[in-house]
Structures are given as C-alpha cells and as structure tokens.
Write an enzyme that holds these catalytic residues in place. Structure first.
Site, PDB file in Angstrom:
ATOM      1  N   HIS A 135      53.399  66.310 100.459  1.00 48.16           N
ATOM      2  CA  HIS A 135      52.161  66.511  99.590  1.00 48.16           C
ATOM      3  C   HIS A 135      52.464  66.829  98.276  1.00 48.16           C
ATOM      4  CE1 HIS A 135      49.501  66.089 103.129  1.00 48.16           C
ATOM      5  NE2 HIS A 135      50.126  67.253 103.583  1.00 48.16           N
ATOM      6  N   ASP A 172      53.341  61.178 109.321  1.00 46.39           N
ATOM      7  CA  ASP A 172      52.508  62.478 109.498  1.00 46.39           C
ATOM      8  C   ASP A 172      51.267  61.981 109.517  1.00 46.39           C
ATOM      9  OD1 ASP A 172      53.256  65.653 108.839  1.00 46.39           O
ATOM     10  OD2 ASP A 172      51.333  64.951 108.091  1.00 46.39           O
ATOM     11  N   HIS A 174      48.756  63.622 108.177  1.00 43.72           N
ATOM     12  CA  HIS A 174      47.967  63.648 106.889  1.00 43.72           C
ATOM     13  C   HIS A 174      48.730  62.683 105.914  1.00 43.72           C
ATOM     14  CE1 HIS A 174      48.145  67.915 108.691  1.00 43.72           C
ATOM     15  NE2 HIS A 174      46.765  67.791 108.272  1.00 43.72           N
ATOM     16  N   ASP A 259      52.364  65.868 113.571  1.00 48.30           N
ATOM     17  CA  ASP A 259      51.189  66.595 113.815  1.00 48.30           C
ATOM     18  C   ASP A 259      50.008  65.601 114.215  1.00 48.30           C
ATOM     19  OD1 ASP A 259      51.319  65.470 111.278  1.00 48.30           O
ATOM     20  OD2 ASP A 259      50.946  67.464 110.265  1.00 48.30           O
TER      21      ASP A 259
HETATM   22 ZN   LIG Z   1      50.947  66.859 108.225  1.00 48.59          ZN
END
Ligand SMILES: [Zn+2]
Length: 321
Positions: A135, A172, A174, A259
């Site tokens: 991120h 991931d 996200h 995740d």
């Molecule tokens: Zn994540």
C-alpha cells in the site's frame, strides 16, 4: 572418498529479528498487524525443519535503494517519527521507535532476495518480513505499510541488476495501490493484482490499466466478496499468466498476502489454505517454463495460525520437485 555434493536447498528464506519489533499495538491495542504473525510463520516452518530452505538474514535497505521508488521526504519523515518515539501516519498506520529499522530490513530483505535470484543463487525465494509494503506509494505510507518492499525490489532489478522486464503479481486480498502507483507509467514492470472489490483501499478497478507509456502494463482484477479458489485460479490461469507470458519477464515477484483466506478477519474472500499452494504452483510452473527466478514477499494475512499454515503450504508447493 570425496564428500557427496550437498543437496541444493529448495529455496531461500529471508528475514530479520528487527521485523518482529514493529508493533502498531503500542498505538492501537487491537491492531491486527502483530509480531505474532511472523512468529506463527516461523513456528509452522520450524515444525517441518524449514522444508530444507536456506535461511538468510535480511540486511537493511540503503537510502539509495529506497529512493529507487520513494521520495527522500518520505524516508526522512518515517525516520524522524521513529526517532521522536513514534506516531500515527494515518488512522491505521503507525510508526514506533523500532519501526524505521524494521522497515529498512523488510525492504532490504526484498532487495537481497532479488540480488540472489538474479545472480542465480536460487530459483525460488521468500521474504518473511514486516511491515508489509504494497500500500505504500512513492510519497505516502499507508495501510500498515511504510516502504513498498516489492516495488523497491522490482525497481532494483530493472535499474541496477540488468532485468529488462519484471512481472509483479499481487495476490493479497487488498489492491496493491502503492505498487500500482510506482509503476503505472512504466512498460518494463507488468503489475497484476487480484483483489476483493469494495474494500480498503478502494482503488484498482478493471478499467485502470496504467497510463502514458505504461498503458496496458497494469492489470486490475477486482473480485466480489465471497469469491473462492475457483475464481482466483481461473483469473490467474486464463488472464494474468497468459498476459505475463506475452510480457516475457526476466524476474517474477509476488506480493504474497494470505488475507483472501476464508478465516481472515479483514476481508471476505473464501480461499482455503491449500488454495495458496495452488496459486504458488501455477506461478512456479509459469516461472519454470520461462526459466526465470521467482521471489515472494509477505504482505497481509491476519489470523496468525492460518497465516503460518498458508506460508508453510506455499513454500512446500514452491520447493516441490
Ligand atoms: Zn491485505
């Protein structure tokens, strides 16, 4: 009798004890990014004698390495916050006194892994490091991430280690907004992300394909909540890997978050532990076909026991003959 040649380890595992010292719970007691995540991975791997993998210490990244992706201002800000005893970057991203050092070793591990892979020291490697990176944008830390470990590694590969093209896969749950921003205008890094739509950080629609010279070198594949292994594997097999094959990279890097597991508390996908081994097998076979090395860098995964099992199964799949 000459000693028999030592068997090659199936892969290299990079980490550093400093990565355990970063602990956002100092600022937010219920924060999910705990040192226990790495400890659980180490316990799961210790129980299987590290699957024969060779463990190496992750050195700290140099400022020059970080600045292949990040502005000097961001590096100075994180260093300053740590020196001052710590503080908040945003609502869920925190810097403690040991966090700058942890982040240096996390990015440095990804750099050392990339050097080793491109020097032919191994075909497969994994960085068990934290804080995570995907991120973190060039000028902004966010989403538990301080420096973008995988982006720094990809930039090092192309700018300093002779790789012409690097493929970065982000599995991931996200969206890897930081990695996407780092390379959105570049045609020498293909970035592909499969992520759950509608959750943090809200970026990565299908329509975002990069810009300028990088148009067509960003692949965003948002999937709905509840998506299972079948969809994730199908997108990998039928969309991502064919495009990556055309791209013909010299190096494959993976932002390996776990995740998307059905038991993860931060998201709503429904992968099983074995699903990550399947993802890993597909990517390993892809890299083998192209005869290029493959390096994974840990991102998310917030149920520590599940995370440990996922990493163990992933490494087993990567190292299998
Ligand atoms: Zn994540």
């Amino acid at each position: 009798m000459p000693a028999p040649p030592r068997a090659e380890p199936p892969g290299l595992y990079f980490s550093h004890p400093a990565c355990l010292e970063h602990d956002p719970r100092v600022h937010m007691p219920e924060h999910p990014d705990t040192p226990e995540r790495l400890l659980a991975i180490e316990r799961a791997l210790t129980a299987v004698d590290w699957l024969g993998w060779e463990r190496r210490e992750a050195p700290p990244a140099t400022e020059a390495e970080l600045e292949l992706v990040h502005g000097a201002g961001l590096v100075e800000r994180i260093r300053g916050l740590a020196r001052a005893g710590g503080g908040a970057i945003d609502a869920d991203t925190f810097v403690g006194e040991p966090s700058f050092r942890a982040a240096l070793h996390a990015a440095g591990g990804a750099c050392a892994m990339t050097r080793a892979l491109l020097a032919g020291e191994a075909r497969v490697a994994f960085c068990g490091v934290r804080p995570s990176g995907h991120h973190a944008e060039p000028d902004r830390a966010m989403g538990f991430c301080l420096f973008n470990n995988v982006a720094v590694a990809a930039a090092l590969a192309t700018r300093e280690r002779g790789a012409r093209r690097v493929f970065v896969l982000d599995w991931d749950v996200h969206h890897g907004n930081g990695t996407a921003e780092a390379f959105r205008r570049r045609a020498d890094v293909l970035f592909a992300s499969i992520h759950q739509a509608g959750i943090y950080p809200g970026t990565g629609p299908l329509s975002d394909v990069g810009s300028g010279a990088g148009e067509g070198y960003t692949i965003n594949l948002p999937v709905p909540a509840g998506s299972e292994e079948e969809l994730w594997l199908s997108l990998l097999e039928h969309v991502v890997l064919p495009a990556a094959g055309e791209f013909a990279p010299d190096l494959v890097l993976v932002s390996a978050g776990f995740d998307a597991h059905r038991l993860d508390p931060l998201a709503g996908c429904r992968l099983e532990t074995e699903s990550f081994a399947e993802l890993a097998r597909h990517v390993r076979d892809f890299a083998s076909r192209l005869d290029v090395p493959l390096g994974l860098v840990l991102e998310g995964g917030y149920e520590p026991t599940v995370l440990g099992e996922c990493v163990r199964e992933t490494l087993a799949a990567l190292g299998a003959p």
